[in-house]
Design an enzyme around this catalytic site. Structure first.
Site, short mmCIF file in Angstrom:
data_model
loop_
_atom_site.label_atom_id
_atom_site.label_comp_id
_atom_site.label_asym_id
_atom_site.label_seq_id
_atom_site.Cartn_x
_atom_site.Cartn_y
_atom_site.Cartn_z
N GLU A 57 0.83 -1.20 0.00
CA GLU A 57 0.00 0.00 0.00
C GLU A 57 0.87 1.26 0.00
O GLU A 57 0.53 2.24 -0.66
CB GLU A 57 -0.94 -0.02 1.20
CG GLU A 57 -2.02 -1.12 1.12
CD GLU A 57 -1.52 -2.53 1.41
OE1 GLU A 57 -0.38 -2.68 1.92
OE2 GLU A 57 -2.25 -3.49 1.12
N PHE A 92 -8.94 -2.62 1.28
CA PHE A 92 -9.79 -2.37 2.44
C PHE A 92 -9.17 -1.20 3.21
O PHE A 92 -7.94 -1.14 3.31
CB PHE A 92 -9.82 -3.59 3.38
CG PHE A 92 -10.65 -4.74 2.87
CD1 PHE A 92 -12.00 -4.87 3.23
CD2 PHE A 92 -10.10 -5.70 2.04
CE1 PHE A 92 -12.76 -5.92 2.76
CE2 PHE A 92 -10.86 -6.76 1.57
CZ PHE A 92 -12.20 -6.87 1.93
N ALA A 93 -10.00 -0.34 3.78
CA ALA A 93 -9.46 0.78 4.56
C ALA A 93 -8.59 0.25 5.70
O ALA A 93 -7.65 0.92 6.14
CB ALA A 93 -10.59 1.65 5.11
N TYR A 106 -6.37 -1.76 5.48
CA TYR A 106 -5.01 -2.01 4.98
C TYR A 106 -4.35 -0.74 4.48
O TYR A 106 -3.37 -0.78 3.74
CB TYR A 106 -5.05 -3.08 3.88
CG TYR A 106 -5.67 -4.37 4.34
CD1 TYR A 106 -5.42 -4.86 5.62
CD2 TYR A 106 -6.53 -5.10 3.53
CE1 TYR A 106 -6.00 -6.02 6.08
CE2 TYR A 106 -7.12 -6.28 3.97
CZ TYR A 106 -6.85 -6.72 5.25
OH TYR A 106 -7.43 -7.88 5.68
N PRO A 162 -0.14 0.84 6.02
CA PRO A 162 1.22 0.85 5.47
C PRO A 162 1.48 2.06 4.56
O PRO A 162 2.62 2.41 4.31
CB PRO A 162 1.29 -0.45 4.65
CG PRO A 162 0.27 -1.35 5.28
CD PRO A 162 -0.84 -0.43 5.74
N HIS A 186 -11.50 -6.10 8.33
CA HIS A 186 -12.29 -5.76 7.13
C HIS A 186 -13.49 -4.90 7.49
O HIS A 186 -14.52 -4.96 6.82
CB HIS A 186 -12.79 -7.03 6.42
CG HIS A 186 -11.71 -7.99 6.03
ND1 HIS A 186 -11.26 -8.98 6.86
CD2 HIS A 186 -10.99 -8.09 4.89
CE1 HIS A 186 -10.30 -9.66 6.25
NE2 HIS A 186 -10.11 -9.14 5.06
C1 LIG Z 1 -1.78 -5.09 4.31
C2 LIG Z 1 -2.74 -5.93 3.56
N1 LIG Z 1 -3.04 -5.63 2.27
C3 LIG Z 1 -3.95 -6.37 1.58
C4 LIG Z 1 -4.57 -7.43 2.16
C5 LIG Z 1 -5.62 -8.24 1.39
N2 LIG Z 1 -5.10 -9.56 1.06
C6 LIG Z 1 -5.30 -10.61 1.88
S1 LIG Z 1 -4.53 -11.98 1.36
C7 LIG Z 1 -3.92 -11.22 -0.02
C8 LIG Z 1 -3.06 -11.98 -0.97
C9 LIG Z 1 -1.82 -12.52 -0.32
O1 LIG Z 1 -1.11 -13.33 -1.19
P1 LIG Z 1 0.18 -14.14 -0.73
O2 LIG Z 1 1.03 -13.30 0.14
O3 LIG Z 1 0.81 -14.71 -1.93
O4 LIG Z 1 -0.39 -15.28 0.22
P2 LIG Z 1 -1.30 -16.54 -0.14
O5 LIG Z 1 -2.72 -16.09 0.06
O6 LIG Z 1 -1.01 -16.95 -1.52
O7 LIG Z 1 -0.96 -17.59 0.84
C10 LIG Z 1 -4.34 -9.89 -0.05
C11 LIG Z 1 -4.04 -8.93 -1.13
C12 LIG Z 1 -4.24 -7.71 3.51
N3 LIG Z 1 -4.78 -8.74 4.17
N4 LIG Z 1 -3.33 -6.96 4.17
#
Ligand SMILES: Cc1ncc(C[n+]2csc(CCOP(=O)(O)OP(=O)(O)O)c2C)c(N)n1
Ligand SMILES: [Mg+2]
Lengths: 421, 339
Positions: B60, B83-84, B86, B89, B129
């Site tokens: 972010e 999502f707000a 998140y 960062p 969330h």
């Molecule tokens: C700071 C933050 N930004 C965005 C999200 C939303 N989000 C949750 S899981 C995810 C994808 C993560 O992918 P990866 O690190 O490859 O892990 P995987 O789910 O493949 O195990 C996102 C974008 C979050 N939870 N936290």
């Protein structure tokens, strides 16, 4: 309107829905081909280890090469059992989410070896900082699935007292840190935990996990730098399951350079490992743990694996990747590979496997029934809502005390009105 | 006019701006090929290309930092934070950089960035969330902060935000994406179809930033609110059969204090309602500003209804959420006070 001719490079996803799966970008070394240096080796010597792929199990299921940890059959069977339990548990919880019993779920299907093998390779005193897809660490450390289920249900036995989204477990007695929904935040915390162990003169180490997508966050880089500067006794794991949500690993910087290579790039040892090979994950983790414990510093391990299922129950991967990519995944299924190895050793057979599967299914079904008896989202016993005010602080301050009283008055009024709107 | 949900209206705003202005780019996690986790950018990449509707790494701080650089180099970035919850960062980039670029460079450099982000609860999303951090950003000088409560405003305000030469933090109450929500979680979900504010022009129009809207006229009490709580408050007022005036703030910064104060001066009573936690929340600013303007008109102290001052608890969503009952009880108490 002027047309812009963009010169930006935009990572190209290998295959989209309707196309043939294409994993030609995944660089794979033959089993047994990568050398195993001594644990005290200089960081720069690990550069090739961070680009090649450490593998022990060959296509026939034989364990070969210098990384073979030569585990006794009992350990292998325990690993197989825990991977299978993780899978059975995941499948069952996925279904209960579909039935509306729980609000959310995340499976680790296809990635079970990454967590379960690590749980075996680390010592019980070592502190683990899991991500939301590391349920195998809990199962590998012996957290009863009943406890996990009660958290999923936010019921009266929920370890989080109803405060956390499903799967955000913790288990303080088994040294599994509280999972955060905010990506990568636990990475520098693990390094700090390890620094504290070093300051206190203990020989415990810490280990942390993030997905490859999450390596983009600044916290990932903070962690590596602190680990490098203080030679913190920590093992930093990247689970490269090829996908974040809808974006493939190229969007996290995986094109042309491995994630493991960021280790040596920042001054840590780096290992790139076949994440679907129980023995390779075990051996790499044990190597990195021994290196950390001996004071040689941290290691970044990239586990190359594949997210076989959806990102979560809120996701539909058929929108962004070919259906049925998993059978085309070149590193196979971790459960099948360990099973084949055990059968090859003469230590396992299909009948025992089928019996184990049936036993685990019964165990999970029984645990689920018991978990439901402590209440569910929709019916049965419920935690007292006033609990939401506890643990904001150690001692409830006056303004929260007043709000708790207001909530209680509100709930009483709702009961009187017979409606909770 | 077309019937649109709030998600469709936001999508339409971005589509209109991508078509009109070649400087507009969209960037964020999963916004491109996939079309966003809430589908707000659906179809935009296939129509405007992967160079204008850009999937980003999960960073972010990187998204906002890059958006500032793009804006400084002549583009009009619309960044999505998934999502707000998140957004933190990116907090340093937003507070130390985005908000102050114009000021510190004496307008030699500016950063007309729009940051869209879903906020608020009611979707069983737990503490990561469900948050409503508008107050955290309203407190920072140099940021415009807005939150629409319906599809018509959402589209008009998003276009206004993209065209604005200053940075705008654009909060989208996710519980309203697909329909209004009156606070009753047991009822079947409503849709925007048939709602007067769900009728949305297909083309370009703006709803000015900095203007509140009186969504229900009345004389007995003023309810000042925004986002999801607009609908909850309207329902609570209807439950009580009160002659209340309900004002949708829409724009936290700049604040249309004139519209709010005129209403409170007229009714002499004021309830402020938001989903965000109460202590130090945006409602405190509203209360202070209204008290300064309206003190001699008030027949009762200004009251606030808000989320409790705890993290958003997963299992106790509806005990946490400032629902209809909490609003009704506050209104009843407020109406009983006599000066
Ligand atoms: C700071 C933050 N930004 C965005 C999200 C939303 N989000 C949750 S899981 C995810 C994808 C993560 O992918 P990866 O690190 O490859 O892990 P995987 O789910 O493949 O195990 C996102 C974008 C979050 N939870 N936290
Ligand atoms: Mg991933």
């Amino acid at each position: 309107m002027t047309r812009i001719e963009s010169r930006l490079h935009v990572p190209e996803v290998p295959a989209r829905p309707g196309e043939e799966p294409d994993f030609s970008y995944v660089r794979i070394s033959p089993a047994g081909a990568v050398p195993r240096p001594p644990i005290g080796v200089a960081v720069r010597e690990t550069v090739p280890l961070a680009e090649d792929l450490i593998r022990v199990l060959d296509d026939e299921g034989a364990a070969i090469g210098p990384w073979d940890p030569k585990l006794p059959p009992d350990t292998l069977r325990a690993g197989l059992r825990e991977m299978l339990l993780t899978r059975v548990f995941d499948d069952r919880m996925q279904r209960t989410q579909r039935q509306g019993r729980i609000s959310f779920y995340v499976r680790s299907w296809g990635e079970e070896a990454v967590s379960v093998a690590a749980a075996h390779a680390l010592r019980t005193g070592d502190m683990l900082f899991p991500s939301y897809r590391n349920q195998g660490l809990f199962i590998g450390r012996g957290t009863p699935v009943l406890d996990l289920m009660c958290q999923l249900l936010s019921n009266t036995r929920d370890m989080c007292k109803g405060r956390q989204l499903p799967v955000m477990y913790h288990d303080a007695t088994r040294r599994l840190f509280s999972i955060s929904g905010n990506l990568a935040t636990q990475y520098p915390q693990a390094v700090g935990w390890a620094m504290a162990a070093a300051i206190k003169g203990e020989d415990h180490i810490a280990a942390a996990w993030v997905g490859e997508g999450s390596t983009a966050e600044a916290d990932f880089h903070h962690a590596m730098l602190f680990a490098k500067v203080y030679r913190a006794p920590v093992v930093l794991n990247v689970v490269n399951n090829q996908w974040a949500i809808s974006t493939f690993q190229g969007y996290a910087g995986g094109e042309q350079r491995s994630f493991a290579a960021r280790g040596p790039g920042l001054g840590l040892a780096g290992l790139r490992v076949d994440g679907n090979d129980f023995l390779a994950v075990y051996a790499a983790t044990a190597w990195a743990a021994e290196r950390a414990r001996a004071g040689h510093g941290a290691t970044l391990i990239e586990h190359v694996t594949y997210r076989a299922g959806a990102h979560s129950t809120s996701d539909d991967p058929s929108r962004y990747r070919p259906k049925d990519e998993f059978p085309a995944w070149p590193l196979g299924d971790p459960v099948e590979r360990l099973k084949k190895h055990l059968i090859g050793l003469g230590e396992w057979d299909d009948t025992r496997h089928a019996a184990l599967l049936a036993e685990l299914e019964t165990e999970v079904a029984a645990a689920w029934k018991q978990a439901m008896s402590f209440g569910t989202n929709n019916d049965g016993a419920r935690l007292d809502p006033a609990l939401m005010f506890d643990d904001v602080f150690k001692v409830l301050p006056p303004h929260l005390e007043a709000q708790r009283a207001e909530l209680e008055a509100e709930l009483a009024a709702a009961r009187d009105a017979g409606a909770a709107t | 006019m077309t019937a649109m949900s709030m998600v469709q209206a936001l999508n339409s705003a971005m589509e209109v701006m991508l078509a009109r202005d070649p400087r507009v780019v969209i960037l964020g996690e999963d916004v491109g090929y996939f079309g966003g986790v809430f589908r707000a950018t659906e179809g935009l990449q296939s129509r405007y290309g992967a160079h204008r509707v850009i999937d980003t790494p999960i960073a972010e701080g990187g998204i906002v930092g890059a958006a500032i650089g793009m804006a400084a180099n002549g583009l009009r970035p619309v960044a999505e934070i998934q999502f707000a919850d998140y957004i933190y960062p990116a907090y340093d980039q937003i507070v130390s950089e985005l908000a102050r670029m114009r000021y510190r460079s004496a307008a030699a450099f500016t950063a007309p960035v729009t940051i869209r982000t879903p906020c608020g609860g009611g979707i069983r999303g737990g503490q990561t969330h469900s948050q409503s951090p508008e107050g955290v950003f309203a407190h920072v000088s140099g940021l415009k902060v807005v939150m629409p409560s319906n599809p018509y405003d959402a589209k008009g305000m998003l276009i206004a935000a993209i065209e604005d030469d200053d940075p705008v933090i654009f909060f989208e109450p996710k519980r309203l994406y697909n329909g209004p929500f009156d606070g009753d979680p047991h009822k079947a979900a409503e849709s925007w179809a048939g709602h007067p504010m769900g009728d949305v022009p297909e083309g370009h129009y703006t709803v000015p930033i900095g203007k509140a809207a009186v969504v229900r006229a009345g004389n007995a009490v003023t309810v000042v609110t925004y986002g999801t709580m607009v609908h909850v408050c309207l329902a609570a007022v209807a439950d009580l059969g009160l002659d209340a005036e309900v004002v949708d703030v829409r724009s936290m910064v700049p604040l249309d204090i004139d519209t709010l104060a005129a209403s409170v001066a007229k009714t002499g009573r004021c309830l402020i309602a938001h989903e965000a936690t109460r202590f130090g929340g945006y409602g405190a600013e509203l209360s202070a500003s209204l008290q300064e303007r309206c003190f001699w008109h008030l027949q009762a102290p200004i009251q606030r209804v808000a989320g409790w001052d705890t993290p958003y608890p997963h299992a106790f969503e509806w005990e946490y959420f400032p629902g209809r009952l909490r609003v009704r009880r506050a209104l009843e108490a407020l109406m009983q006070v006599s000066a």
